[in-house]
Design an enzyme around this catalytic site. Structure first.
Site, PDB file in Angstrom:
ATOM      1  CG  HIS A  91     -14.963  -5.991  -8.535  1.00 32.93           C
ATOM      2  ND1 HIS A  91     -14.349  -5.284  -9.545  1.00 32.93           N
ATOM      3  CD2 HIS A  91     -14.414  -5.537  -7.378  1.00 32.93           C
ATOM      4  CE1 HIS A  91     -13.471  -4.441  -9.025  1.00 32.93           C
ATOM      5  NE2 HIS A  91     -13.481  -4.570  -7.702  1.00 32.93           N
ATOM      6  CG  ASP A 120      10.857 -19.639 -25.127  1.00 32.60           C
ATOM      7  OD1 ASP A 120      10.059 -19.624 -24.175  1.00 32.60           O
ATOM      8  OD2 ASP A 120      10.516 -19.396 -26.304  1.00 32.60           O
ATOM      9  CD1 TRP A 156     -12.488 -11.210  -2.209  1.00 31.52           C
ATOM     10  CD2 TRP A 156     -11.044 -12.764  -2.910  1.00 31.52           C
ATOM     11  NE1 TRP A 156     -11.324 -11.036  -1.518  1.00 31.52           N
ATOM     12  CE2 TRP A 156     -10.407 -11.981  -1.933  1.00 31.52           C
ATOM     13  CE3 TRP A 156     -10.308 -13.806  -3.494  1.00 31.52           C
ATOM     14  CZ2 TRP A 156      -9.103 -12.196  -1.511  1.00 31.52           C
ATOM     15  CZ3 TRP A 156      -9.004 -14.025  -3.080  1.00 31.52           C
ATOM     16  CH2 TRP A 156      -8.420 -13.225  -2.097  1.00 31.52           C
ATOM     17  CB  SER A 184      -3.682 -21.890 -15.158  1.00 27.00           C
ATOM     18  OG  SER A 184      -3.034 -20.707 -15.541  1.00 27.00           O
ATOM     19  CB  SER A 185      -1.652 -20.376 -10.521  1.00 26.66           C
ATOM     20  OG  SER A 185      -2.471 -19.317 -10.836  1.00 26.66           O
ATOM     21  CG  HIS A 268      -1.357 -12.496   4.438  1.00 27.94           C
ATOM     22  ND1 HIS A 268      -1.910 -11.252   4.605  1.00 27.94           N
ATOM     23  CD2 HIS A 268      -0.031 -12.298   4.348  1.00 27.94           C
ATOM     24  CE1 HIS A 268      -0.958 -10.350   4.631  1.00 27.94           C
ATOM     25  NE2 HIS A 268       0.193 -10.953   4.476  1.00 27.94           N
ATOM     26  CD  GLU A 270      -3.603 -14.777  -4.934  1.00 28.40           C
ATOM     27  OE1 GLU A 270      -2.915 -15.825  -4.959  1.00 28.40           O
ATOM     28  OE2 GLU A 270      -3.932 -14.159  -5.954  1.00 28.40           O
ATOM     29  CE1 TYR A 272       3.409  -8.616   1.742  1.00 29.96           C
ATOM     30  CE2 TYR A 272       1.847 -10.164   2.678  1.00 29.96           C
ATOM     31  CZ  TYR A 272       2.549  -8.985   2.754  1.00 29.96           C
ATOM     32  OH  TYR A 272       2.379  -8.170   3.819  1.00 29.96           O
ATOM     33  CB  SER A 283      13.103  -2.766  -7.771  1.00 29.66           C
ATOM     34  OG  SER A 283      12.389  -2.828  -6.553  1.00 29.66           O
ATOM     35  CG  HIS A 317      -3.457 -10.453   9.334  1.00 27.83           C
ATOM     36  ND1 HIS A 317      -2.166 -10.234   8.943  1.00 27.83           N
ATOM     37  CD2 HIS A 317      -4.138 -10.709   8.198  1.00 27.83           C
ATOM     38  CE1 HIS A 317      -2.077 -10.339   7.630  1.00 27.83           C
ATOM     39  NE2 HIS A 317      -3.264 -10.621   7.155  1.00 27.83           N
ATOM     40  CG  HIS A 318      -7.156 -11.938   6.585  1.00 32.33           C
ATOM     41  ND1 HIS A 318      -7.474 -10.960   5.678  1.00 32.33           N
ATOM     42  CD2 HIS A 318      -5.853 -12.219   6.391  1.00 32.33           C
ATOM     43  CE1 HIS A 318      -6.407 -10.680   4.942  1.00 32.33           C
ATOM     44  NE2 HIS A 318      -5.410 -11.425   5.359  1.00 32.33           N
ATOM     45  CB  THR A 343       6.891  -3.249   3.893  1.00 37.40           C
ATOM     46  OG1 THR A 343       6.449  -4.597   3.989  1.00 37.40           O
ATOM     47  CG2 THR A 343       6.142  -2.557   2.774  1.00 37.40           C
ATOM     48  CE  LYS A 346      10.313  -4.703  -1.880  1.00 38.69           C
ATOM     49  NZ  LYS A 346      11.598  -5.343  -2.214  1.00 38.69           N
ATOM     50  NE  ARG A 465     -15.211  -6.241   2.700  1.00 34.97           N
ATOM     51  CZ  ARG A 465     -14.233  -7.153   2.546  1.00 34.97           C
ATOM     52  NH1 ARG A 465     -13.578  -7.617   3.596  1.00 34.97           N
ATOM     53  NH2 ARG A 465     -13.912  -7.572   1.342  1.00 34.97           N
TER      54      ARG A 465
HETATM   55 CU   LIG Z   1      -3.514 -10.795   5.201  1.00 31.78          CU
END
Ligand SMILES: [Cu+2]
Lengths: 540, 293
Positions: A91, A120, A156, A184-185, A268, A270, A272, A283, A317-318, A343, A346, A465
């Site tokens: 998931h 293009d 994941w 690909s990315s 991390h 990622e 963003y 925006s 921080h993880h 943030t 924004k 979790r």
């Molecule tokens: Cu993070």
């Protein structure tokens, strides 16, 4: 910017009907397949990305519903714990790599060339390759469900040693599918960044670029910086599993914690990568329906850049509960808190844009307003998690699950849905069904809160979790969350129906579509011709 | 589709799909091979052949389009930005492995040896690995029964130093070739390109030789523990990039011989030379942090 566009028109096409909305191909199934498989057109490829994302959304969503069905009440209900672990793993992987990212890239494909007045993408063949690698990668990932042993079951984040010493055999297939997604990315991001840097129409200076383009410029940079690190991480897992290396094995002088450092150095930024394009979408939408220019445009751009830079120095921080040193904890805590500043800028600017605007609330705007409110909730819970002593309590509880689902569902996902409603008339030439759209919105926003808000309470009360079974005192909130999840799932069928109905017919959309629309994409006819801006427009 | 002054947009192409089939076959081939399935190596080699076929066909198309004059300055700029960002992402890939090396040396090894300065480090050493003394290179990993360690490691001022000199020289010869290309000195161009290719090949030969010594004489292998891990993974991925770079150099040399490039049309040449310089710089990092310090 929008007030001063001299649109030199689209010279290659008239204003006929659907004949200019695709290449000229022979009738029949094979030419049709060939058109989509071999296409080098940014609109075709954007469409392919969006449909793949939508398909994977239902696949990953079905897994989420299986998880919620299992958690509806305490005790094991419909699956064994190992299958539950496979579901949480797949998931997460599918929603991140198969839904949010491809949808964002699909939007970039459709919109970036039109927004900057380019004919293009810069490298159209590479663009095709970037997309078509994904179905192959997900074929491999999904095939792990049918392999001996089990599909990946370590979450994941595939922490070592769960993915090294204890990973099922299918882990190796997972690793190679991540390699394909990474290729690909990287190629997709490279294409987008080159398009933005090199393909802007005359007069489209960097500071005049729409915010959506800016967010994608920064996102592409982040992808190029961290996707290779993910490739490195899976490669290290692979060699630790099969070639005798000991990156993550203390017996050889390595360290499982090293895995977490490498993974979160990717992971991390990622998040963003998942949210930046959403910022860009919001925006674009809020000024349109507030009939005002975006408040503090240049500060918006600085804020995006600041967030991107900061995102590269906050990864640990993880890992507050892994025993990293106090000085590291303090550094990563303050650096993480610092992200709240740009943030906040924004959110302030979005609210100020709406302030005293002549607002209307069509479906895209409803999703955008919900985004601002609910993403902010996710941001605040993130701020709570960044506080080291508090995180000692929250770590690995449902509070974390609530937090990241608040930034991803009413955050990234709502923004993507808003984008689909917002630009669908430009893509299809038809207006979507507003009543159905509003039903979709209200059902989604209510059920999403019913699903995820109780998870805050569950986490604070101590529910861990990634468990298929739980103590009795967590039963009520889990039942509520499961009901919400199923309503949310059903509501998405309305979204699918609305899109199909809009493609097949509906009120004709005008060129401008929205009263307050700004930007070059609203100067080409609806549906947008197959080739736009073959001759670049002049932006004054 | 192209006309003077407008950006060249290619027609639909089958090369990307062939590239997908190649990478897909390689991915499932490699995974099957690891699992001991007979089909694995065949699929991997099939995928590799398809990949070569794809590259040959795709680049041939690009070269034809380029020689036909379809590409203006703007397409050229796209290619340049594209190659630049590709190299940037490659740098980040190596960054992950250099990061692993630095983390291991500065944090992991002292932590396991009890010298990191924290209670946790002291306890880890006392309770789990009391015989582990740390240091770098790690001759005796914490569990020598599983990861045997090695007798000795490669010398700094032996093959590694020679290889450093070779790669630095090749960086100079390719710059010479660039100069010759711009100045229309055809003989010098071919000579310096052939020289660069030869230097690349000698580098690879010496590295293979070094690996052989490591495995046969020094007991330094991928399974030696963390020193062997970082040594072979970093130099191995670098060697892979030198191999790719050398193949690209050979192709570019052939294209030089056919007169494909001119002072205003040399993106293909420059892309390969950038790549070669990148490989060169990575090697300097390896020489300093893997072989020397
Ligand atoms: Cu993070």
């Amino acid at each position: 910017m929008s007030d001063a566009i001299t649109h030199t028109g689209d010279h290659t096409h008239g204003h006929g009907h659907d004949d200019h909305h695709g290449p000229h191909i022979k009738k029949g199934i094979l030419p049709w397949i060939g058109r989509w498989v071999f296409t080098t057109n940014h609109k075709d490829i954007g469409t392919l990305y969006l449909w793949l994302s939508f398909l994977m959304f239902f696949v990953g969503g079905a897994m989420a519903l299986l998880i919620r069905a299992e958690l509806f009440k305490p005790g094991l209900q419909i699956m064994n714990p190992d299958f539950f672990n496979q579901m949480t793993t797949l998931h997460g992987l599918i929603m991140v790599f198969g839904v949010i990212m491809p949808a964002s890239v699909g939007l970039a494909n459709w919109l970036v060339p039109m927004m900057i007045g380019a004919p293009d993408m810069a490298l159209p063949r590479l663009n095709n390759w970037s997309f078509w690698l994904l179905p192959f990668a997900f074929t491999i990932l999904m095939s792990t469900l049918f392999m001996k042993g089990s599909a990946p079951n370590f979450g994941w984040t595939f922490y070592a040693p769960l993915s090294t010493s204890y990973g099922p055999p299918s882990t190796d297939f997972f690793i190679f599918s991540v390699h394909l997604m990474g290729i690909s990315s990287i190629m997709g991001a490279l294409n987008i960044i080159v398009t933005i840097l090199n393909m802007r129409a005359p007069g489209m200076t960097m500071m005049k670029m729409p915010i959506f383009v800016w967010t994608w410029l920064i996102t592409a940079f982040l992808l190029l910086a961290v996707m290779p690190v993910l490739a490195g991480a899976v490669t290290m897992v692979l060699t630790d599993r099969h070639f005798g290396t000991s990156f993550f094995n203390a017996a050889g002088g390595g360290d499982p914690l090293l895995f977490q450092h490498v993974f979160w150095f990717f992971g991390h930024p990622e998040v963003y990568i998942l949210i930046m394009p959403a910022f860009g979408i919001i925006s674009e939408i809020i000024p349109t329906f507030s009939r005002k220019a975006l408040f503090g445009r240049s500060f918006m751009i600085y804020a995006i850049a600041a967030i991107a830079i900061l995102s590269l120095i906050v990864w640990a921080h993880h890992m507050f509960t892994t025993g990293i040193t106090l000085s590291a904890e303090l550094f990563f805590m303050y650096a993480t808190m610092l992200i709240a500043v740009p943030t906040g800028v924004k959110v302030f600017n979005w609210v100020s844009t709406m302030f005293q605007g002549a607002m209307t609330f069509e479906t895209p705007m409803l999703f955008a307003v919900a985004f601002v409110i609910l993403f902010t909730i996710g941001g605040f819970s993130g701020l709570m998690l960044s506080i080291v002593p508090a995180d000692f309590q929250y770590q690995d509880t449902y509070f974390v699950v609530a937090h990241f689902h608040y930034v991803l569902v009413p955050g990234s996902l709502f923004a993507l849905m808003a984008a689909v409603y917002f630009w669908l008339p430009k893509w299809t030439g038809h207006m979507y069904n507003e009543a159905l759209g509003k039903w979709h919105f209200w059902l989604s926003v209510i059920s999403m809160n019913v699903t995820f808000f109780p998870m805050h309470f569950l986490g604070l009360a101590g529910m861990p979790r990634r468990v298929p079974d739980y103590a009795l005192q967590f039963a009520d909130f889990n039942a509520i969350a499961s009901v919400g999840a199923f309503v949310f799932g059903v509501a998405q069928l309305l979204f699918l129906a609305n899109i199909i109905l809009t493609i097949r017919g509906g009120k004709k959309a005008t060129t401008k579509v929205w009263e307050g629309s700004q930007g070059l994409e609203w100067t080409v006819p609806s549906p947008a011709p197959y080739h736009t801006f073959a001759t670049p427009p002049v932006v004054k | 589709m192209s006309s003077e002054g407008s950006y060249y947009l290619p027609d639909p192409s089958h090369w990307p799909l062939i590239g997908c089939i190649a990478l897909f076959s390689m991915a499932i081939g490699a995974a099957n091979w690891i699992h001991g399935n007979t089909i694995g190596p065949y699929l991997l080699i099939f995928g590799l052949l398809v990949l070569f076929f794809m590259m040959f066909g795709w680049f041939r198309t690009v070269i034809h389009e380029s020689l036909a004059g379809h590409y203006g300055d703007k397409v050229d700029t796209s290619f340049r930005w594209g190659m630049g960002w590709f190299i940037f992402s490659e740098v980040c890939f190596f960054g992950a492995f250099f990061g692993a090396l630095f983390y291991t040396r500065w944090i992991t090894i002292p932590s396991l040896a009890g010298t990191y300065g924290t209670q946790a480090s002291i306890h880890t050493n006392l309770l789990l690995w009391p015989n582990f003394t740390g240091g770098w290179p790690v001759f005796h990993p914490p569990a020598t029964k599983i990861f045997a360690g090695m007798k000795s490691v490669m010398e700094t001022w032996g093959i590694a130093a020679i290889n450093t000199a070779i790669l630095l020289t090749s960086g100079a010869t390719i710059t010479w070739a660039h100069w010759a290309l711009v100045k229309h000195k055809r003989k010098q161009l071919i000579f310096s390109m052939v020289l660069t290719v030869l230097l690349g090949i000698v580098f690879l030969y010496l590295q293979a030789h070094e690996y052989a010594i490591a495995y046969m004489e020094k007991g330094l292998t991928l399974g030696s523990g963390i020193y062997g891990t970082t040594f072979f993974m970093l130099t191995g991925f670098h060697g892979l990039h030198v191999t790719i770079g050398t193949i690209m150099l050979i192709i570019i040399t052939l294209r030089c011989a056919r007169g494909h490039f001119g002072p205003n049309n040399l993106f293909g040449f420059e892309a390969v030379s950038w790549y070669w310089h990148f490989v060169d710089v990575v090697w300097l990092g390896l020489f300093i942090f893997v072989y020397w310090l």
